[in-house]
Design a protein around this motif. Sequence first.
Motif, PDB file in Angstrom:
ATOM      1  N   SER A 216      60.587  55.152  81.229  1.00 43.51           N
ATOM      2  CA  SER A 216      59.567  56.203  81.305  1.00 43.51           C
ATOM      3  C   SER A 216      58.840  56.192  82.647  1.00 43.51           C
ATOM      4  CB  SER A 216      58.557  56.041  80.164  1.00 43.51           C
ATOM      5  OG  SER A 216      59.162  56.253  78.909  1.00 43.51           O
ATOM      6  N   VAL A 217      58.446  55.004  83.104  1.00 42.49           N
ATOM      7  CA  VAL A 217      57.717  54.950  84.373  1.00 42.49           C
ATOM      8  C   VAL A 217      58.643  55.213  85.560  1.00 42.49           C
ATOM      9  CG1 VAL A 217      55.944  53.427  83.446  1.00 42.49           C
ATOM     10  CG2 VAL A 217      57.938  52.432  84.550  1.00 42.49           C
ATOM     11  N   LEU A 218      59.912  54.799  85.454  1.00 41.73           N
ATOM     12  CA  LEU A 218      60.866  55.122  86.522  1.00 41.73           C
ATOM     13  C   LEU A 218      61.098  56.627  86.591  1.00 41.73           C
ATOM     14  CD1 LEU A 218      63.626  52.333  86.309  1.00 41.73           C
ATOM     15  CD2 LEU A 218      61.624  52.441  87.800  1.00 41.73           C
ATOM     16  N   GLU A 219      61.215  57.249  85.435  1.00 45.84           N
ATOM     17  CA  GLU A 219      61.435  58.695  85.385  1.00 45.84           C
ATOM     18  C   GLU A 219      60.241  59.447  85.962  1.00 45.84           C
ATOM     19  OE1 GLU A 219      63.384  62.010  85.190  1.00 45.84           O
ATOM     20  OE2 GLU A 219      64.332  60.148  84.481  1.00 45.84           O
ATOM     21  N   HIS A 220      59.056  58.904  85.797  1.00 43.73           N
ATOM     22  CA  HIS A 220      57.849  59.521  86.353  1.00 43.73           C
ATOM     23  C   HIS A 220      57.977  59.716  87.861  1.00 43.73           C
ATOM     24  CE1 HIS A 220      53.548  60.399  86.813  1.00 43.73           C
ATOM     25  NE2 HIS A 220      53.537  59.549  87.833  1.00 43.73           N
ATOM     26  N   TYR A 221      58.680  58.789  88.515  1.00 47.51           N
ATOM     27  CA  TYR A 221      58.890  58.870  89.962  1.00 47.51           C
ATOM     28  C   TYR A 221      60.272  59.412  90.339  1.00 47.51           C
ATOM     29  CZ  TYR A 221      54.566  56.286  90.706  1.00 47.51           C
ATOM     30  OH  TYR A 221      53.242  55.904  90.738  1.00 47.51           O
ATOM     31  N   GLY A 222      61.038  59.839  89.343  1.00 48.97           N
ATOM     32  CA  GLY A 222      62.361  60.375  89.631  1.00 48.97           C
ATOM     33  C   GLY A 222      63.348  59.345  90.112  1.00 48.97           C
ATOM     34  N   ILE A 223      63.094  58.069  89.806  1.00 51.95           N
ATOM     35  CA  ILE A 223      63.946  56.977  90.297  1.00 51.95           C
ATOM     36  C   ILE A 223      65.377  57.052  89.763  1.00 51.95           C
ATOM     37  CG2 ILE A 223      64.249  54.463  90.304  1.00 51.95           C
ATOM     38  CD1 ILE A 223      62.020  55.417  92.135  1.00 51.95           C
ATOM     39  N   PRO A 224      65.602  57.294  88.452  1.00 47.23           N
ATOM     40  CA  PRO A 224      66.984  57.332  87.955  1.00 47.23           C
ATOM     41  C   PRO A 224      67.863  58.333  88.704  1.00 47.23           C
ATOM     42  CG  PRO A 224      65.464  57.191  86.117  1.00 47.23           C
ATOM     43  CD  PRO A 224      64.626  57.425  87.333  1.00 47.23           C
ATOM     44  N   ALA A 225      67.338  59.507  89.009  1.00 49.42           N
ATOM     45  CA  ALA A 225      68.131  60.511  89.717  1.00 49.42           C
ATOM     46  C   ALA A 225      68.352  60.112  91.171  1.00 49.42           C
ATOM     47  CB  ALA A 225      67.426  61.871  89.641  1.00 49.42           C
ATOM     48  N   LYS A 226      67.330  59.568  91.816  1.00 46.11           N
ATOM     49  CA  LYS A 226      67.435  59.194  93.227  1.00 46.11           C
ATOM     50  C   LYS A 226      68.373  58.020  93.449  1.00 46.11           C
ATOM     51  CE  LYS A 226      62.704  60.769  94.150  1.00 46.11           C
ATOM     52  NZ  LYS A 226      61.307  60.350  94.469  1.00 46.11           N
ATOM     53  N   TYR A 227      68.486  57.135  92.440  1.00 48.42           N
ATOM     54  CA  TYR A 227      69.314  55.940  92.605  1.00 48.42           C
ATOM     55  C   TYR A 227      70.524  55.944  91.682  1.00 48.42           C
ATOM     56  CZ  TYR A 227      65.454  54.209  95.406  1.00 48.42           C
ATOM     57  OH  TYR A 227      64.493  54.065  96.379  1.00 48.42           O
ATOM     58  N   ASN A 228      70.839  57.092  91.128  1.00 49.56           N
ATOM     59  CA  ASN A 228      72.036  57.273  90.298  1.00 49.56           C
ATOM     60  C   ASN A 228      72.122  56.225  89.188  1.00 49.56           C
ATOM     61  OD1 ASN A 228      74.431  58.347  89.365  1.00 49.56           O
ATOM     62  ND2 ASN A 228      75.723  57.375  90.933  1.00 49.56           N
ATOM     63  N   ILE A 229      71.036  56.134  88.406  1.00 48.56           N
ATOM     64  CA  ILE A 229      70.991  55.172  87.300  1.00 48.56           C
ATOM     65  C   ILE A 229      71.306  55.891  86.001  1.00 48.56           C
ATOM     66  CG2 ILE A 229      69.576  53.485  86.059  1.00 48.56           C
ATOM     67  CD1 ILE A 229      67.831  53.254  88.534  1.00 48.56           C
ATOM     68  N   ASP A 230      72.342  55.452  85.337  1.00 48.56           N
ATOM     69  CA  ASP A 230      72.749  56.036  84.065  1.00 48.56           C
ATOM     70  C   ASP A 230      71.720  55.714  82.981  1.00 48.56           C
ATOM     71  OD1 ASP A 230      74.932  57.194  82.218  1.00 48.56           O
ATOM     72  OD2 ASP A 230      74.566  55.215  81.353  1.00 48.56           O
ATOM     73  N   VAL A 231      71.406  56.698  82.145  1.00 48.32           N
ATOM     74  CA  VAL A 231      70.385  56.522  81.115  1.00 48.32           C
ATOM     75  C   VAL A 231      70.745  55.407  80.140  1.00 48.32           C
ATOM     76  CG1 VAL A 231      69.186  57.624  79.190  1.00 48.32           C
ATOM     77  CG2 VAL A 231      69.639  58.920  81.273  1.00 48.32           C
ATOM     78  N   ASP A 232      71.990  55.374  79.686  1.00 52.12           N
ATOM     79  CA  ASP A 232      72.411  54.336  78.749  1.00 52.12           C
ATOM     80  C   ASP A 232      72.364  52.951  79.393  1.00 52.12           C
ATOM     81  OD1 ASP A 232      72.836  56.186  76.744  1.00 52.12           O
ATOM     82  OD2 ASP A 232      74.959  56.464  77.247  1.00 52.12           O
ATOM     83  N   THR A 233      72.755  52.885  80.657  1.00 52.14           N
ATOM     84  CA  THR A 233      72.708  51.604  81.372  1.00 52.14           C
ATOM     85  C   THR A 233      71.274  51.103  81.489  1.00 52.14           C
ATOM     86  OG1 THR A 233      74.675  52.189  82.663  1.00 52.14           O
ATOM     87  CG2 THR A 233      73.297  50.414  83.516  1.00 52.14           C
ATOM     88  N   LEU A 234      70.354  52.017  81.758  1.00 50.58           N
ATOM     89  CA  LEU A 234      68.952  51.640  81.868  1.00 50.58           C
ATOM     90  C   LEU A 234      68.416  51.129  80.532  1.00 50.58           C
ATOM     91  CD1 LEU A 234      66.470  51.482  83.644  1.00 50.58           C
ATOM     92  CD2 LEU A 234      66.027  53.905  83.189  1.00 50.58           C
ATOM     93  N   HIS A 235      68.822  51.775  79.440  1.00 51.18           N
ATOM     94  CA  HIS A 235      68.421  51.311  78.110  1.00 51.18           C
ATOM     95  C   HIS A 235      69.004  49.926  77.821  1.00 51.18           C
ATOM     96  CE1 HIS A 235      67.578  51.444  73.765  1.00 51.18           C
ATOM     97  NE2 HIS A 235      68.787  50.920  73.640  1.00 51.18           N
ATOM     98  N   ASN A 236      70.295  49.745  78.139  1.00 56.62           N
ATOM     99  CA  ASN A 236      70.936  48.454  77.892  1.00 56.62           C
ATOM    100  C   ASN A 236      70.255  47.341  78.676  1.00 56.62           C
ATOM    101  OD1 ASN A 236      72.770  49.850  76.329  1.00 56.62           O
ATOM    102  ND2 ASN A 236      74.361  49.908  77.910  1.00 56.62           N
ATOM    103  N   PHE A 237      69.940  47.634  79.939  1.00 57.31           N
ATOM    104  CA  PHE A 237      69.265  46.633  80.766  1.00 57.31           C
ATOM    105  C   PHE A 237      67.930  46.235  80.152  1.00 57.31           C
ATOM    106  CE2 PHE A 237      65.914  45.785  83.823  1.00 57.31           C
ATOM    107  CZ  PHE A 237      66.416  44.662  84.468  1.00 57.31           C
ATOM    108  N   SER A 238      67.126  47.210  79.780  1.00 53.63           N
ATOM    109  CA  SER A 238      65.800  46.926  79.232  1.00 53.63           C
ATOM    110  C   SER A 238      65.893  46.147  77.927  1.00 53.63           C
ATOM    111  CB  SER A 238      65.037  48.238  79.015  1.00 53.63           C
ATOM    112  OG  SER A 238      64.849  48.924  80.236  1.00 53.63           O
TER     113      SER A 238
END
Length: 550
Positions: A216-238
């Motif tokens: 949520s906080v990464l998305e606030h800054y648009g980080i996933p799109a800027k760094y090509n982070i897959d949503v599922d990968t981000l969930h798995n990492f967390s």
Amino acid sequence: RDTSIMTTPVSEQEDLKSIAPSEADKDVPGAEQNGHFNNGEFGRVPKRNKSLNDFFGKDSSDDDMDNDSGDNEEQHAASSETDDDHADNLAKGGQKKSSSMPRTWSAEWCDTRVVMLGDGAGGKSDHDTKDRYPAEGSAAAADDQPRETNRNSNDIQPSECIEIPPRPLSESKWMRRDCIPPNGPSETPPSIEELKSWQFDVLSYQRDALISSFASVLEHYGIPAKYNIDVDTLHNFSAYAMERHNPDAAYHNWHHGVSCMHTTFLLLSLGGADAYLTDDHIFALLFAALVHDIDHAGHNNDFEVKTATDRAARYGNDSVLENHSITITYGEILTREGCDIFSGMKADGREEEWKVLLDMTKEYVLWTDPARHGELLKTLAKKHEKATTAASSEEEEKEATASPRCTCTRASLWSRDDLESRSLLCRMIIHAADISNPVHSDFSVVRDWCSRISTEFALQAKKESEAGLPVTPFMDGLDDEYRVSKQQIGFYQWMAIPFFTMVAKCLPGAAEVESHCTRNKKRYEDIVARIDSVRKSGELKEEKDEKTRS
């Protein structure tokens, strides 16, 4: 964990003390009561941590402490164990397990006459504890929200503030455990609006509900799109990062990691620090805050060194626990299938940028070592003094030429184009976030974190004693609420208030952290003063009775 105050020479301690403002010890009006963030349906409640009785004996002395402790460390969180199957299920985006646990909480931890401390005559006060923790089956327990007390804060008498005699820490109700009202810890993930608030209470959420907070906080800054982070990968990492936090540590666990990340987010957004940082700095800072205490041992670096652990040898006795967290994050979590949040960058051929991010993250994690506190505070004080002097000179020059008066000193304090400036700002933010529990607006939350770190301190003191090692002074004797309160006063005076005063000076948007910190110190002072007063009255009465009998 180490604290620089313990090893700082007396002369340097005086230098650090002089940094604090003269009004640091004055009373500050209380803040408004924080909101509640447990609106979801009651779901799976994590297994409770070990009881405090596992860490403390039943017998506790009520004698006064011989000396005030001028030192302490971070305030700390709680989490609970989940099994490996559940971890794998979460990593795959599966559903959380449910529980047959009823939609009520244990009356054992709800029945107390302890009342939150106010700020003296005319000051604000938190709600009566019975109103915040209604007994099971009461009318208040049936409501979706805790009922408001009808008593005015000025009507609360000093004798109601605490238990006399003070409770042993093994029986203290400061730690709210799984009994967060009205329906237990929320299983509903917090929204970005809830996260973007100084009143957010991490401990009022189940562990699983906090998995999405990082995204949520990464998305606030648009980080996933800027760094090509897959949503599922981000969930798995967390999800896996949650599992690799120590579930047996009363404080240094998943809730503390999320708390540190959350406060980092607030200092960036509400504090205004993000205006002076690049996307790389923001990403690395939030990432470092989340993982900085992964697989924490529940004791400090000094204990690792004194007991000559393999970890201490591996890292040359330098920031042992912080280096270990980096090793686990980089060598285990990011290499786990489906958990590498940097895989998209590497696929895009941005490996150099990826390496820079990892280096920045490691630097910020290492600056969470409390041994660096004194060095950081002095550096900030010098930078602020230099910037203020430069701003004053600029103002005088503008006045002489009839130009508009310059009133902002941050322009000369921080610069987005200066790498050294950005690095220092990030160090300040992550250290402040790591020790931020004293600045919460709700004293019940502050005391909760306090009881958790005190539990870890007492356990370490017990281990040191059993091993025939010198017991760390500020961890010794933390066996009741009185002694814990006295220790907290020292921590606030020497570490928390000077640092958060400097944070407020450097980031005016975060000024309330200083007032909250000062107010909470006053509440601990009220606890100690009340107990001292009652004990003195009792001694005088006994002396008078003895004279009457003779």
